[in-house]
Design a protein around this motif. Structure first.
Motif, PDB file in Angstrom:
ATOM      1  N   CYS A 156      -0.850 -10.862 -38.022  1.00 51.54           N
ATOM      2  CA  CYS A 156      -1.167  -9.872 -37.002  1.00 51.54           C
ATOM      3  C   CYS A 156      -1.901 -10.534 -35.853  1.00 51.54           C
ATOM      4  N   LYS A 157      -1.868  -9.893 -34.702  1.00 50.16           N
ATOM      5  CA  LYS A 157      -2.634 -10.350 -33.545  1.00 50.16           C
ATOM      6  C   LYS A 157      -2.981  -9.143 -32.693  1.00 50.16           C
ATOM      7  N   GLU A 158      -4.134  -9.217 -32.034  1.00 50.76           N
ATOM      8  CA  GLU A 158      -4.566  -8.136 -31.155  1.00 50.76           C
ATOM      9  C   GLU A 158      -3.711  -8.136 -29.895  1.00 50.76           C
ATOM     10  N   ILE A 159      -3.357  -6.930 -29.432  1.00 55.11           N
ATOM     11  CA  ILE A 159      -2.584  -6.791 -28.198  1.00 55.11           C
ATOM     12  C   ILE A 159      -3.315  -5.853 -27.251  1.00 55.11           C
ATOM     13  N   ASP A 160      -2.846  -5.777 -26.016  1.00 61.52           N
ATOM     14  CA  ASP A 160      -3.472  -4.921 -25.019  1.00 61.52           C
ATOM     15  C   ASP A 160      -3.284  -3.448 -25.372  1.00 61.52           C
ATOM     16  N   GLY A 161      -4.156  -2.636 -24.796  1.00 65.27           N
ATOM     17  CA  GLY A 161      -4.077  -1.190 -25.014  1.00 65.27           C
ATOM     18  C   GLY A 161      -5.287  -0.691 -25.765  1.00 65.27           C
ATOM     19  N   GLY A 162      -5.231   0.552 -26.142  1.00 69.45           N
ATOM     20  CA  GLY A 162      -6.354   1.144 -26.866  1.00 69.45           C
ATOM     21  C   GLY A 162      -7.243   1.926 -25.930  1.00 69.45           C
ATOM     22  N   GLY A 163      -8.563   1.820 -26.132  1.00 75.40           N
ATOM     23  CA  GLY A 163      -9.517   2.594 -25.341  1.00 75.40           C
ATOM     24  C   GLY A 163     -10.228   3.616 -26.193  1.00 75.40           C
ATOM     25  N   LEU A 164     -10.967   4.502 -25.546  1.00 72.09           N
ATOM     26  CA  LEU A 164     -11.743   5.507 -26.259  1.00 72.09           C
ATOM     27  C   LEU A 164     -10.845   6.617 -26.793  1.00 72.09           C
ATOM     28  N   ILE A 165     -11.125   7.049 -28.016  1.00 69.40           N
ATOM     29  CA  ILE A 165     -10.403   8.135 -28.667  1.00 69.40           C
ATOM     30  C   ILE A 165     -11.424   9.190 -29.076  1.00 69.40           C
ATOM     31  N   ILE A 166     -11.216  10.426 -28.628  1.00 63.85           N
ATOM     32  CA  ILE A 166     -12.098  11.530 -29.025  1.00 63.85           C
ATOM     33  C   ILE A 166     -11.616  12.054 -30.366  1.00 63.85           C
ATOM     34  N   GLY A 167     -12.436  11.891 -31.396  1.00 61.22           N
ATOM     35  CA  GLY A 167     -11.989  12.146 -32.759  1.00 61.22           C
ATOM     36  C   GLY A 167     -11.626  13.572 -33.071  1.00 61.22           C
ATOM     37  N   THR A 168     -12.159  14.544 -32.309  1.00 55.23           N
ATOM     38  CA  THR A 168     -11.874  15.947 -32.628  1.00 55.23           C
ATOM     39  C   THR A 168     -10.572  16.435 -32.006  1.00 55.23           C
ATOM     40  N   GLN A 169      -9.898  15.610 -31.229  1.00 49.97           N
ATOM     41  CA  GLN A 169      -8.652  16.009 -30.591  1.00 49.97           C
ATOM     42  C   GLN A 169      -7.473  15.618 -31.473  1.00 49.97           C
ATOM     43  N   GLY A 170      -6.854  16.614 -32.103  1.00 48.07           N
ATOM     44  CA  GLY A 170      -5.723  16.365 -32.988  1.00 48.07           C
ATOM     45  C   GLY A 170      -4.428  16.190 -32.229  1.00 48.07           C
ATOM     46  N   GLN A 171      -3.314  16.216 -32.965  1.00 48.21           N
ATOM     47  CA  GLN A 171      -2.003  16.025 -32.390  1.00 48.21           C
ATOM     48  C   GLN A 171      -1.300  17.371 -32.225  1.00 48.21           C
ATOM     49  N   SER A 172      -0.855  17.661 -31.015  1.00 44.03           N
ATOM     50  CA  SER A 172      -0.193  18.944 -30.756  1.00 44.03           C
ATOM     51  C   SER A 172       1.087  19.056 -31.569  1.00 44.03           C
ATOM     52  N   GLY A 173       1.342  20.256 -32.069  1.00 45.01           N
ATOM     53  CA  GLY A 173       2.545  20.500 -32.843  1.00 45.01           C
ATOM     54  C   GLY A 173       2.504  20.012 -34.274  1.00 45.01           C
ATOM     55  N   MET A 174       1.350  19.518 -34.714  1.00 45.29           N
ATOM     56  CA  MET A 174       1.218  18.993 -36.068  1.00 45.29           C
ATOM     57  C   MET A 174       0.145  19.773 -36.812  1.00 45.29           C
ATOM     58  N   LEU A 175       0.426  20.101 -38.078  1.00 44.47           N
ATOM     59  CA  LEU A 175      -0.579  20.703 -38.929  1.00 44.47           C
ATOM     60  C   LEU A 175      -1.586  19.639 -39.348  1.00 44.47           C
ATOM     61  N   ALA A 176      -2.868  19.908 -39.146  1.00 41.39           N
ATOM     62  CA  ALA A 176      -3.907  18.972 -39.584  1.00 41.39           C
ATOM     63  C   ALA A 176      -4.186  19.170 -41.063  1.00 41.39           C
ATOM     64  N   GLY A 177      -4.981  18.268 -41.624  1.00 37.18           N
ATOM     65  CA  GLY A 177      -5.438  18.432 -42.993  1.00 37.18           C
ATOM     66  C   GLY A 177      -4.485  17.977 -44.060  1.00 37.18           C
ATOM     67  N   LEU A 178      -3.371  17.329 -43.683  1.00 39.07           N
ATOM     68  CA  LEU A 178      -2.364  16.903 -44.666  1.00 39.07           C
ATOM     69  C   LEU A 178      -2.410  15.399 -44.866  1.00 39.07           C
TER      70      LEU A 178
END
Length: 443
Positions: free
Chosen positions: A421-443
């Motif tokens: 593996c190797k680190e690549i560009d990208g990433g940044g801050l992620i707000i943990g309480t923001q889930g994914q739209s259209g997806m059921l959480a908790g699974l």
């Protein structure tokens, strides 16, 4: 366990690691050999406490559904800094490190390495319920630890960059992520924490690595263990097939739809054909998704592809590898979990393992009443925090890790040179309480 509420395997044999009974003893180079069962009794008293489910969430179905449908957006806020790593096969993982303002954190501070459930990510409430206090400062009542969540390929906004997804039986992605984490923090002990499908992956990894495991300890919650038996039991009831299995199946198809264009770039590739066919499934269940897609694209070959979903389940089941675990290992399941009904409480007689079974809690729930009308908290938080503190601070580990080095810019490990593996560009801050739209959480 006490009061007949929870059960531990009755294992009192002595084993090959050493525990320091308090920090003063450890600094004085004094330590003692004890059984893991005795260690857990001393260091994890909450595991022996009564768990009283909130009265309005009195059974496993309600506990599980609340985990999926409850509003946790204002609870356990966590901010992450994402790092993307590119794998030697072209795939991409998203490593979400908990952002901390603690400038005094030491290089040997333990790091909690987390694997999420079936279609989740670092935003999941069950992940944040533990990481929020674990990564808070000691002055705030936390552990003051670091933590990183390994987001599976395609989950939580991670792009698909190779013709492969993930599965309960593919452990190389965890293995390669641990290359990177170990290299970045060479003095820090790594403590495994995993949930549901991620727990199955972590269990298999720990067993495969044996005495060379990069994790100092592991705690697995709601592991599905015997995938064949638990899938069969899930599909045998109306609510199992039409609520849980279809809920998981829809989530998997919705996840796949986000990435079908990436997976189908070469229309003649077997994974592309499987992806195109799978997104067209009508009322998918988890087993129909696995039959159409996971058995083909859930890992690298060999052993993928499998002839059927049940061949994949037989391969990927983690209950049969428990005898190979060689690090302190705590597994907690709930007896009323509607998704996981077959739990290997004997742990193959392995002295490195403690199995705990609560009569209530559902799948990744364990909700008890909190202060305020209708408020809940997760009972599981305290015993897991005690385990993390105990194995992070009181365990004297003597295991050796294979050396890491670079080949063609990829970080790899002796005897695993096909990986890297190797680190690549990208990433940044992620707000943990923001889930994914259209997806059921908790699974």
């Amino acid at each position: 366990m006490t009061n007949g509420n929870n059960k531990l395997n009755n294992n009192n044999r002595y084993w090959g690691l050493v525990f320091a009974f308090d920090r003063a003893q450890e600094h004085n180079n004094q330590s003692s050999d004890i059984s893991l069962r005795d260690f857990v009794t001393r260091r994890c008293p909450s595991l022996f406490s009564q768990f009283y489910p909130a009265w309005w969430l009195s059974n496993g179905h309600l506990q599980t559904l609340y985990c999926v449908l409850g509003d946790f957006s204002k609870r356990d806020a966590v901010v992450y800094k994402r790092t993307y790593i590119r794998l030697r096969d072209g795939g991409t993982l998203g490593l979400d490190f908990v952002a901390t303002e603690n400038s005094t954190i030491q290089s040997d501070t333990p790091i909690i390495v987390v694997m999420h459930g079936l279609t989740g990510g670092s935003y999941e409430s069950y992940v944040r319920a533990i990481l929020a206090p674990a990564c808070s400062s000691v002055q705030q009542g936390g552990l003051g630890y670091r933590a990183v969540v390994i987001n599976f390929r395609g989950c939580a906004g991670v792009p698909i960059t190779s013709p492969q997804l993930y599965s309960a039986g593919h452990t190389d992605d965890l293995r390669q992520a641990l290359f990177y984490i170990s290299h970045r923090y060479p003095k820090a002990p790594l403590l495994g924490l995993s949930f549901s499908l991620g727990a199955n992956v972590m269990t298999r990894y720990v067993a495969e690595e044996g005495e060379h495991c990069r994790l100092r300890s592991a705690c697995v919650l709601a592991c599905p263990w015997n995938l064949t038996a638990n899938t069969t039991k899930l599909l045998s009831t109306y609510i199992g097939r039409h609520i849980y299995s279809q809920g998981m199946g829809r989530n998997l198809v919705n996840l796949l739809k986000r990435h079908v264009a990436s997976l189908a770039q070469n229309a003649e590739h077997p994974v592309a054909k499987a992806a195109i066919a799978t997104v067209k499934l009508d009322k998918p269940t988890v087993d129909s998704f696995d039959e159409s897609f996971t058995r083909i694209a859930g890992g690298s070959s060999p052993p993928w592809p499998f002839d059927s979903a049940y061949d994949y389940y037989e391969y990927a089941s983690s209950h049969k590898v428990l005898g190979d675990v060689r690090i302190p290992f705590l597994a907690i399941n709930a007896a009323d979990d509607p998704v996981v009904q077959d739990v290997p409480m004997d742990a193959s007689g392995n002295e490195w393992i403690v199995m705990a079974l609560t009569p209530n809690g559902g799948h990744l729930g364990w909700f008890e009443a909190d202060e305020g009308w209708g408020q809940v908290r997760r009972w599981i938080r305290q015993p897991v925090m005690e385990w993390l503190r105990a194995t992070g601070e009181d365990l004297v580990s003597t295991h050796d890790h294979r050396p890491l080095y670079e080949i063609d810019g990829f970080l790899t490990e002796a005897e695993s040179e096909k990986l890297g593996c190797k680190e690549i560009d990208g990433g940044g801050l992620i707000i943990g309480t923001q889930g994914q739209s259209g997806m059921l959480a908790g699974l």
